[in-house]
Enzyme design. Structure first.
Site, short mmCIF file in Angstrom:
data_model
loop_
_atom_site.label_atom_id
_atom_site.label_comp_id
_atom_site.label_asym_id
_atom_site.label_seq_id
_atom_site.Cartn_x
_atom_site.Cartn_y
_atom_site.Cartn_z
N LEU A 101 0.87 -1.17 0.00
CA LEU A 101 0.00 0.00 0.00
C LEU A 101 0.91 1.22 0.00
CD1 LEU A 101 -2.76 -0.90 2.65
CD2 LEU A 101 -2.93 -1.02 0.16
N ASP A 102 0.56 2.24 -0.78
CA ASP A 102 1.38 3.45 -0.82
C ASP A 102 1.54 4.02 0.59
OD1 ASP A 102 1.49 3.18 -3.55
OD2 ASP A 102 -0.11 4.63 -3.94
N LYS A 103 2.56 4.82 0.77
CA LYS A 103 2.87 5.39 2.08
C LYS A 103 1.69 6.16 2.65
CE LYS A 103 6.55 7.93 4.47
NZ LYS A 103 7.84 8.65 4.30
#
Length: 233
Positions: A101-103
């Site tokens: 998952l993106d930051k």
């Protein structure tokens, strides 16, 4: 299974540490102190204690994490907090996130030490559903929703796979996709003239995010959830 291997898999310590702990008589097998790591044990039925605490053999473990914003989906990072570090209290050094998952993306993330299951869940051929709650800058027009569902050009060599869109309110949708391309959801909405303000994954492979988990909290999967993911135990 060899006793020393069992102890290593139970994260009692490294091979050299386990050897030293055995010499100190800190491990008992069926009530008897055992100092030889090479002996064969029955990992599922023998009574094995370390410092008086029973060790219950479990080859693979599965955790559900509510990933908070600002944490990276990695096992290690030189500058940022990682999702694996949030589970450091489990005393395991073999965990990794299933996918990324993106930051700045929050929500459901599965962590395990089961590489085969991770590969199966992430395989594009499996078409595993991933559901995101998406907060948008502008209301999603009906035509834009239709484009997202049919497949949209996000600058790759092929269109995205068919998706499902469910409008929740003026600027919130649920988006179901079966891929995991780089920044895919953000790029899909950008391709139809919108912008993602917040992104939360609420389901993965039929596994729903536990609403009781606050950001940064985690728990082990139940036996029902493990079965839901098609994992044989």
């Amino acid at each position: 299974m060899r006793l020393d291997r069992f102890l290593c898999e139970m994260n009692v310590g490294s091979r050299s540490q386990v050897k030293a702990l055995l010499r100190q008589g800190l491990v008992t097998v069926n009530g008897k102190a055992e100092k030889e790591g090479a002996i064969q044990i029955r990992e599922y039925s023998d009574d094995i204690l370390f410092r008086g605490n029973k060790l219950q053999y479990q080859r693979f473990v599965y955790y559900m994490l509510n990933k908070p914003e600002g944490v990276v989906s990695a096992t290690e990072d030189k500058t940022a907090v990682t999702v694996v570090s949030l589970l450091s209290g489990e005393g395991r050094d073999d965990l990794f996130p299933v996918g990324r998952l993106d930051k700045d993306t929050t929500g459901l993330l599965l962590l395990t030490n089961d590489g085969e299951t991770a590969h199966r869940l992430l395989s594009p051929k499996r078409h595993v559903d991933k559901i995101y709650r998406v907060t948008l800058e502008h209301p999603l027009e009906r035509q834009a929703a239709a484009i997202l569902e049919q497949g949209v050009d996000i600058g790759d060599d092929k269109l995205t796979l068919h998706a499902q869109v469910s409008v929740q309110d003026d600027c919130t949708i649920l988006l179901t996709i079966q891929e995991g391309r780089y920044h895919q959801v953000k790029r899909m909405l950008q391709a139809v003239g919108n912008r993602v303000l917040a992104l939360e994954r609420i389901s993965f492979g039929g596994l729903a995010l536990d609403e009781k988990l606050k950001p940064g909290e985690y728990r082990t999967l139940t036996s029902e959830e493990i079965a839901l993911l098609g994992i044989r135990t």
